[in-house]
Design an enzyme around this catalytic site. Structure first.
Site, short mmCIF file in Angstrom:
data_model
loop_
_atom_site.label_atom_id
_atom_site.label_comp_id
_atom_site.label_asym_id
_atom_site.label_seq_id
_atom_site.Cartn_x
_atom_site.Cartn_y
_atom_site.Cartn_z
N GLU A 65 43.22 37.75 27.46
CA GLU A 65 42.41 37.62 28.68
C GLU A 65 41.80 36.23 28.76
OE1 GLU A 65 42.90 39.46 31.55
OE2 GLU A 65 42.60 41.11 30.15
N HIS A 66 41.96 35.60 29.92
CA HIS A 66 41.49 34.24 30.18
C HIS A 66 42.21 33.20 29.31
CE1 HIS A 66 38.02 34.88 33.01
NE2 HIS A 66 38.20 36.12 32.58
N ASP A 115 45.40 32.37 29.92
CA ASP A 115 46.49 31.70 30.68
C ASP A 115 46.11 30.29 31.09
OD1 ASP A 115 44.75 32.66 32.68
OD2 ASP A 115 46.36 33.41 33.98
N ASP A 144 49.26 36.04 36.68
CA ASP A 144 49.43 37.08 37.69
C ASP A 144 50.68 36.85 38.54
OD1 ASP A 144 47.02 37.72 36.64
OD2 ASP A 144 45.85 37.39 38.47
N GLU A 152 46.45 29.73 45.42
CA GLU A 152 45.20 30.42 45.05
C GLU A 152 44.17 29.43 44.49
OE1 GLU A 152 45.57 34.28 43.36
OE2 GLU A 152 43.48 34.35 42.70
N TYR A 192 33.85 32.84 36.63
CA TYR A 192 35.23 32.44 36.30
C TYR A 192 35.32 30.90 36.27
CZ TYR A 192 40.35 32.89 36.27
OH TYR A 192 41.68 32.86 35.93
P1 ADP Z 1 42.50 41.18 42.38
O1 ADP Z 1 43.59 40.16 42.42
O2 ADP Z 1 42.11 41.54 41.00
O3 ADP Z 1 42.82 42.41 43.18
P2 ADP Z 1 41.08 39.10 43.75
O4 ADP Z 1 39.65 38.89 44.06
O5 ADP Z 1 41.79 38.05 42.98
O6 ADP Z 1 41.20 40.53 43.04
O7 ADP Z 1 41.91 39.27 45.10
C1 ADP Z 1 41.51 40.22 46.06
C2 ADP Z 1 41.61 39.61 47.46
O8 ADP Z 1 42.99 39.42 47.84
C3 ADP Z 1 41.05 40.51 48.52
O9 ADP Z 1 39.65 40.36 48.65
C4 ADP Z 1 41.79 40.01 49.77
O10 ADP Z 1 41.20 38.82 50.26
C5 ADP Z 1 43.16 39.65 49.23
N1 ADP Z 1 44.09 40.77 49.39
C6 ADP Z 1 44.71 41.49 48.42
N2 ADP Z 1 45.50 42.46 48.95
C7 ADP Z 1 45.39 42.37 50.29
C8 ADP Z 1 45.95 43.10 51.40
N3 ADP Z 1 46.77 44.15 51.23
N4 ADP Z 1 45.59 42.70 52.66
C9 ADP Z 1 44.77 41.67 52.82
N5 ADP Z 1 44.21 40.96 51.83
C10 ADP Z 1 44.49 41.29 50.58
MG MG Z 2 43.45 38.15 41.73
#
Ligand code: ADP
Ligand code: MG
Length: 361
Positions: free
Chosen positions: A18-19, A21, A155, A143, A204
């Site tokens: 974890e962390h 990467d 990821d 990202e 983070y």
């Molecule tokens: P994780 O990757 O662990 O789920 P993150 O904070 O990195 O959490 O990413 C989540 C964000 O990605 C959401 O808040 C949204 O902005 C975007 N996202 C993910 N899936 C969708 C989706 N199906 N539709 C729209 N936005 C999405």
């Molecule tokens: Mg994410």
């Protein structure tokens, strides 16, 4: 959307590492059956349009706007950030109507963000070939550079290169990977705490900076190069030393875990989970009360070899290594215990390693 092309990209659960990467170390994720799908049809008005079913919202852009658009702190940043990167590589973006549907829970540490990015990249490429590693890299750039989350490559990488039936050990320095089959008779269970503390994003960023500071103090390019002795002996602020110690010991735990998996030593695998969690909690300080509770509760249950937080931290999921024949009992018990203590019904996923992203033909 009849006649639509469909592109899919899985979420992931990280078993250990974890962390590590963004410190160019080792990680051991598996791609999940939970995935993001993008349905694609040509758009009639020449614009690029995307609809998220989860958010029930649509955004659209003229093709000439893509290169110059700026982040809006909106979910569509993940999408248009990827479009910009693809355009920057010289690919023409076609006018498309895209619909996003996903079974990856958002913000739960199962990487809905990378699943969205990778599915978006495939949908925007429309079958034009680009090396998988290039796709992973451009999604990571979207990202970190556009959305503003300074993430590593795990990821996006595993969403593309995940394998059915095995975990994927990734060397984040060489970007080479190998399949790590898991012993028969174990189940991997992800338990979503259903909390996401707002501290996550800023913490983070701070961890990334602290790791860079530790590497500078030790005169190494990344913490991948550092040894435990260097961490102990080099002058640096105590908190920075703790962060570096987590990374250096976590890399060793990934290698030990892979070894234990290959020899079918479930007890050792479980102990490495516990040690990894303690290191995240005490040295990296990215856990939280709900997650520590879930880990403690899991480890007190029969048939559980070990548990740890997975993902960026401050909430999200734990990952649990459980004897397969006891998995149903474990799932029922952990749900009950968590609900009783915290009043939240956890989403629980039995994780079966799935294949990486592609077009559904
Ligand atoms: P994780 O990757 O662990 O789920 P993150 O904070 O990195 O959490 O990413 C989540 C964000 O990605 C959401 O808040 C949204 O902005 C975007 N996202 C993910 N899936 C969708 C989706 N199906 N539709 C729209 N936005 C999405
Ligand atoms: Mg994410």
């Amino acid at each position: 959307m009849s006649g639509a092309r469909i592109f899919r990209a899985p979420g992931r659960v990280n078993l250990i590492g974890e962390h590590t990467d963004y410190n160019l170390g080792f990680v051991l994720p598996i791609a999940l059956g939970l995935e993001t799908r993008i349905y694609s049809t040509p758009s009639a008005d020449g614009r690029l349009r995307v609809h998220s079913t989860a958010h029930n919202e649509t955004r659209d852009w003229g093709l000439e706007q893509i290169a110059s658009c700026t982040p809006q702190s909106h979910w569509s940043d993940y999408f248009i950030g990827v479009a910009r990167e693809i355009a920057a590589l010289g690919f023409e973006i076609a006018p498309l109507d895209l619909k996003i549907e996903s079974t990856v829970p958002e913000g739960a540490g199962l990487s809905s963000s990378a699943a969205l990015e990778v599915a978006a990249a495939l949908a925007l490429l429309q079958g034009r070939t680009l090396d998988g590693l290039e796709i992973a890299r451009l999604c990571q750039r979207a990202e970190s550079g556009f959305v503003g989350m300074p993430c590593g490559i795990m990821d996006q990488y595993v969403s593309l290169f995940g394998r059915e039936g095995a975990a994927t050990k990734v060397d984040c320095r060489t970007l080479e990977s190998e399949a790590v089959p898991l012993p028969a008779g174990i189940a991997i269970v992800a338990v979503n705490s259903m909390v996401k503390h707002s501290l996550g994003q800023s913490a983070y960023r701070i961890r990334v900076a602290e790791c860079a500071e530790a590497a500078r103090a030790m005169g190494v390019e990344s913490l991948r190069e550092a040894t435990a002795e260097q961490v102990n002996m080099t002058l640096m602020p105590e908190v920075v030393r703790c962060r570096a110690r987590h990374i250096v010991t976590e890399n060793l735990r990934v290698e030990a875990f892979v070894e234990a998996a290959r020899t079918g030593d479930c007890g050792r695998m479980g102990r490495l989970f516990s040690e990894s969690h303690a290191s995240m909690r005490d040295d990296y300080e990215i856990s939280c009360a709900e997650i520590d509770f879930l880990v403690g509760a899991a480890e007190s249950l029969p048939g559980c070899y070990g548990a740890r937080m997975t993902g960026g931290g401050f909430g999200g999921c734990t990952v649990n290594l459980v004897a397969a024949e006891g998995a149903a009992f474990f799932i029922g018990a952990i749900r009950h215990i968590y609900q009783d203590a915290w009043g939240k019904n956890p989403q629980i996923v039995e994780c079966v390693p799935a294949a990486g992203a592609g077009e559904i033909l």
